[in-house]
Scaffold this active site. Structure first.
Site, PDB file in Angstrom:
ATOM      1  N   ASP A  38      23.310  31.649  48.711  1.00 55.37           N
ATOM      2  CA  ASP A  38      23.418  30.276  49.197  1.00 55.37           C
ATOM      3  C   ASP A  38      22.075  29.570  49.080  1.00 55.37           C
ATOM      4  OD1 ASP A  38      26.013  30.678  49.883  1.00 55.37           O
ATOM      5  OD2 ASP A  38      25.596  31.103  51.993  1.00 55.37           O
ATOM      6  N   ASP A  77      18.680  31.756  54.653  1.00 53.41           N
ATOM      7  CA  ASP A  77      19.156  33.129  54.524  1.00 53.41           C
ATOM      8  C   ASP A  77      19.279  33.533  53.066  1.00 53.41           C
ATOM      9  OD1 ASP A  77      19.246  33.536  57.193  1.00 53.41           O
ATOM     10  OD2 ASP A  77      21.395  33.115  57.413  1.00 53.41           O
ATOM     11  N   GLU A 109      25.871  37.313  48.387  1.00 51.55           N
ATOM     12  CA  GLU A 109      25.534  37.394  49.796  1.00 51.55           C
ATOM     13  C   GLU A 109      26.800  37.244  50.641  1.00 51.55           C
ATOM     14  OE1 GLU A 109      23.309  33.926  50.475  1.00 51.55           O
ATOM     15  OE2 GLU A 109      23.174  34.195  52.633  1.00 51.55           O
ATOM     16  N   ASP A 129      20.240  28.156  51.161  1.00 49.81           N
ATOM     17  CA  ASP A 129      19.664  27.933  52.492  1.00 49.81           C
ATOM     18  C   ASP A 129      18.624  29.020  52.772  1.00 49.81           C
ATOM     19  OD1 ASP A 129      21.104  30.195  52.926  1.00 49.81           O
ATOM     20  OD2 ASP A 129      22.502  29.329  54.364  1.00 49.81           O
TER      21      ASP A 129
END
Ligand code: 0RA
Length: 634
Positions: free
Chosen positions: A496, A500, A423, A498
Site C-alpha cells: 500500500d 505500513d 501485504e 501508506d
C-alpha cells in the site's frame, strides 16, 4: 578562475559529423529515450563542468530544474571558447554545440570523463533539446547563443562585459524524442551527491523551482565522507575511515575503507567518476592487496598460526570506496560498467599494499582489532559450514515443501514466472483472484510478524514469514545462495502507498540486501506501482482513468479541464481483482520499478536507523521525519 591557463585553440576541436544522426537514433548516444536517457542529458552537461573542475578551472556547479521542466547547468569554469574556428569559420561555441566532436582534444584536460554512456558531448544534448540557450563569460565578455533542436536560431551575441568566467546552459528536453520529460529530483540529487563525494572541494548545488527544494553538496572529506555516509549509525572500525591515496604512471588512485558490525561486504568503485558497477581492474587490484596485506600483518605479529584468511573473511563487514582517474579509460561489458585497463590493477595493488602496511604498523590497536574481526569472521564461516553439513539447515532450505500460503503459478519456467509479495491477507486475496495464474504466483505476508526480524541468522530462520519467503523463492540465503535455483525471475513487492506499506517495503528490501544480494544484482527484484488515484468524469461518458502520482493527477486535471470525481486509493484492498490486474499486474499495461543495489542499500540504512542498536539516531530520524511520515499516511 585563473584565465592565464587557457591554452585552448579553436583548431583543437575535431569535427566529425552533423547532429541528424543523433535525432535519428538517440538511443545510440544516450542509451535510452526513457527516464534514464532524459536524466543523462543533465549529467552530460554536468560532466563537462566536472571536466573543467578536474582540469583545475572550476569549483562550483549549479543545477536548477525550472517549472515546465527546462533545466539550467551553470559553472565557473573557463567558459566554452568563442573564437572563430579556422576550418568552419564559425565561433567555436557554435561548433561545440552543433557538431559531434571527438573528446579529449580540448584544453589539455588530463582525465576526461569519457567512455561508457558519458562523454558523448553537449552537442548531443543540444540535438535532443526542443530549445537550448548557452551563455558564456570569457576573456572579459559575456556571450549568448540560442538553438532549436540542435540548430542555431541566433548568431553568437555579445551581451556585455564580465569580470569572471563560466558557462550556463539552459535547455528543455524535446518531447518528440523522450517518452517522459519530467525530471526527477531524486535522480539528480543522487548523482550530484555522488559527484561531490568523488570530487572533494567542488560545490554542487541542486535547486528545484517546482517544489522549492534546494540542496548544497560539498564534501571536503571526499570519499572518506562517502564511507562515513554509507556507514551512518553503524558501529564502525576504525573510528576514522582508513584513507589511501597516491598517483603512479599517470593514474590517480584513492581508497577509503572502514568495517562495520554486519556480515555484508560493500565495495563501490568508480573510474573517472563513472560508477563501475561490474568492478574491474581497480577493484581486483584493491582486493588482492587487501587480502595479502592483512595476512602478512597477521603472520608477522603471530596472530595467525597456519594457513591464511580468505578474501571473503577479510572483506566481511567491509565498506570501501575506490576512486581512480585514468587518462584513457577502457570500459568493458554490455553496460560498459567494468574498468578494463590492465595497468590499473598493478597500480592499485602497489599503492594499497604500501599504504595499508604503513597504516597497520602505525596504528597497532586498530590493526589488532581488524585482525580479530577477521578471525571471528573466519571462525563463523567455518562453524556455519560444519553446522550446515551436520544439521538439517540445508535440508530445510532445499527440501522443505512450499509454504501453504503461497498461491503458486502453473508454469515452471522461471524466466516467465513472477512472485508477488503482497501485504496482508485481504490485498493478497484480490491479487490471487486478479492474477494470471499461468505465470503469476502470490505470497501474502503479514507485516507484524515480519517486524520481529532481527539481524541474527538463527532468529531469522525461525520466523515463519521469512521461511515462507525463502522457500518460495527457492535460492537459499547467504553462502548457500544459488541464483540458478530462483523459482521466479521477477519478485515483485506490492504494498500500500501508506506508512505500513513503506515499512514492509523497507523490511523486504533490507532482507534481500542482507541475505539475497545476488538477487538484486541480477535485477530480479521489483516494486509494483499501483495507482494513487482513480478519476471519473462527473458528466458524460464515465471513462475511468488511473493516475500514478500527484504530478500526473495535476497535469491530467490541467489538460482535461472538466469536472472529475477523484478517488484516492488508500490501499490495494480498495481495488477489486479486475482493477488490480489492469492497473498493477497486467504486463501489458503496468509499470514496475526495478530495484537497484543503491535502492536496497538506502532501505537497509533506513532500517538500521529505525531498528538498529543505537537509540539516538532513531530518535533523531523520527523527529526529523515525523511531518513527512504523517503526510504520507493520508
Ligand atoms: C571546449 C573547450 C574548453 C572548454 C569547454 C569546451 C567547456 C564546455 C562546457 C560545458 C559546460 N561547461 C563547460 N565548460 C567548458 C576548453 C577551454 C579553454 O581551454 O579555455
Amino acid at each position: 578562475m585563473d584565465k592565464s591557463y587557457s591554452e585552448y585553440r579553436a583548431e583543437d576541436i575535431q569535427i566529425l559529423e552533423g547532429l541528424e544522426a543523433v535525432r535519428k537514433r538517440p538511443g545510440m548516444y544516450i542509451g535510452s529515450t526513457g527516464t534514464r536517457g532524459l536524466h543523462h542529458l543533465i549529467f552530460e552537461v554536468v560532466d563537462n563542468s566536472i571536466d573543467e573542475a578536474l582540469a583545475g578551472f572550476c569549483d562550483y556547479i549549479e543545477v536548477t530544474i525550472h517549472r515546465g521542466n527546462a533545466v539550467t547547468i551553470a559553472d565557473n569554469g573557463r567558459g566554452i571558447p568563442v573564437d572563430i574556428h579556422p576550418q568552419v569559420g564559425r565561433p567555436a561555441l557554435e561548433v561545440v554545440l552543433t557538431r559531434l566532436h571527438a573528446g579529449g582534444k580540448f584544453g589539455g584536460t588530463l582525465y576526461k570523463i569519457s567512455g561508457g554512456l558519458h562523454g558523448v558531448g553537449v552537442s548531443v544534448v543540444n540535438a535532443l533539446a526542443e530549445w537550448m540557450e548557452v551563455e558564456v563569460k570569457r576573456e572579459g565578455y559575456r556571450y549568448r547563443q540560442a538553438f532549436r533542436r540542435g540548430e542555431p536560431v541566433s548568431e553568437l551575441e555579445l551581451l556585455g562585459e564580465a569580470d569572471d568566467t563560466g558557462t550556463r546552459v539552459t535547455f528543455k528536453p524535446d518531447p518528440k524524442i523522450f517518452e517522459e520529460v519530467e525530471f526527477q529530483y531524486d535522480i539528480v540529487h543522487k548523482r550530484l551527491r555522488e559527484l561531490a563525494f568523488l570530487n572533494a572541494g567542488i560545490t554542487l548545488v541542486l535547486r528545484d523551482e517546482r517544489s522549492g527544494k534546494e540542496k548544497v553538496f560539498q564534501h571536503a572529506g571526499g570519499i572518506r565522507d562517502y564511507v562515513r555516509h554509507l556507514n551512518l549509525h553503524k558501529e564502525v572500525l576504525p573510528e576514522d575511515p582508513i584513507y589511501i591515496q597516491d598517483s603512479k604512471q599517470g593514474i590517480f588512485a584513492e581508497v577509503a575503507l572502514q568495517y562495520v558490525n554486519a556480515d555484508r561486504e560493500l565495495i563501490l568503485s568508480y573510474a573517472n567518476t563513472i560508477h563501475t558497477v561490474d568492478g574491474g581492474t581497480h577493484e581486483s587490484g584493491f582486493k588482492a592487496a587487501l587480502t595479502r596485506t592483512i595476512n602478512d600483518y597477521a603472520r608477522k605479529h603471530n596472530l595467525i598460526k597456519n594457513g591464511a584468511f580468505t578474501g571473503e573473511d577479510i572483506r566481511e563487514g567491509l565498506t570501501a570506496v575506490i576512486n581512480v582517474k585514468v587518462p584513457e579509460p577502457q570500459f568493458e561489458g554490455q553496460t560498459k560498467t567494468k574498468l578494463g585497463n590492465s595497468e590499473v590493477r598493478g597500480v592499485l595493488d602497489w599503492v594499497v599494499s604500501q599504504m595499508l602496511t604503513s597504516y597497520l604498523e602505525e596504528h597497532p590497536a586498530e590493526a589488532r582489532r581488524i585482525v580479530q574481526r577477521v578471525i571471528l569472521a573466519s571462525r563463523a564461516r567455518e562453524a556455519a559450514r560444519r553446522a550446515r553439513e551436520l544439521t538439517k539447515r540445508k535440508n530445510f532450505l532445499e527440501h522443505s515443501t512450499l509454504p501453504g500460503k503461497l498461491a503458486d503459478c502453473a508454469s515452471r519456467d522461471p524466466r516467465r514466472t513472477e512472485l508477488y509479495l503482497v501485504e496482508g491477507d485481504s490485498a493478497g486475496g484480490s491479487a490471487k483472484q486478479g492474477r494470471d495464474r499461468e505465470f503469476q504466483a502470490v505470497l501474502p505476508l503479514r507485516g507484524k510478524i515480519l517486524n520481529a526480524e532481527k539481524a541474527r541468522r538463527d532468529k531469522l530462520l525461525g520466523n515463519e514469514e521469512i521461511r515462507a519467503l525463502i522457500t518460495a523463492i527457492g535460492t537459499g540465503i547467504m553462502e548457500d545462495f544459488e541464483l540458478s535455483k530462483a523459482r521466479y525471475h521477477r519478485i515483485i513487492i506490492m504494498t500500500d502507498a501508506d506508512v505500513d506499506g513503506a515499512h514492509i517495503r523497507t523490511l523486504l528490501l533490507t532482507f534481500f540486501y542482507r541475505y539475497m544480494k545476488p538477487l538484486i544484482d541480477a535485477g530480479y527484484v521489483y516494486i509494483a506501482q499501483p495507482p494513487l488515484y482513480k478519476v471519473t468524469p462527473k458528466k458524460g461518458k464515465k471513462e475511468v482513468t488511473y493516475l500514478y502520482s500527484d504530478e500526473q493527477l495535476e497535469s491530467f486535471l490541467r489538460e482535461m479541464g472538466r469536472d472529475f470525481h477523484i478517488q484516492r486509493y488508500k490501499g490495494l484492498g480498495e481495488m477489486n481483482p479486475e482493477q488490480l490486474w489492469e492497473t498493477t499486474m497486467n504486463p501489458a499495461s503496468r509499470t514496475m520499478l526495478r530495484v537497484t543495489l543503491e535502492d536496497a542499500l538506502a532501505a537497509e540504512q533506513l532500517f538500521s536507523t529505525l531498528m538498529g542498536e543505537q537509540v539516538e539516531p532513531r530518535r533523531e530520524f523520527i523527529q526529523c521525519h515525523a511531518r513527512e511520515v504523517r503526510n504520507l499516511d493520508i
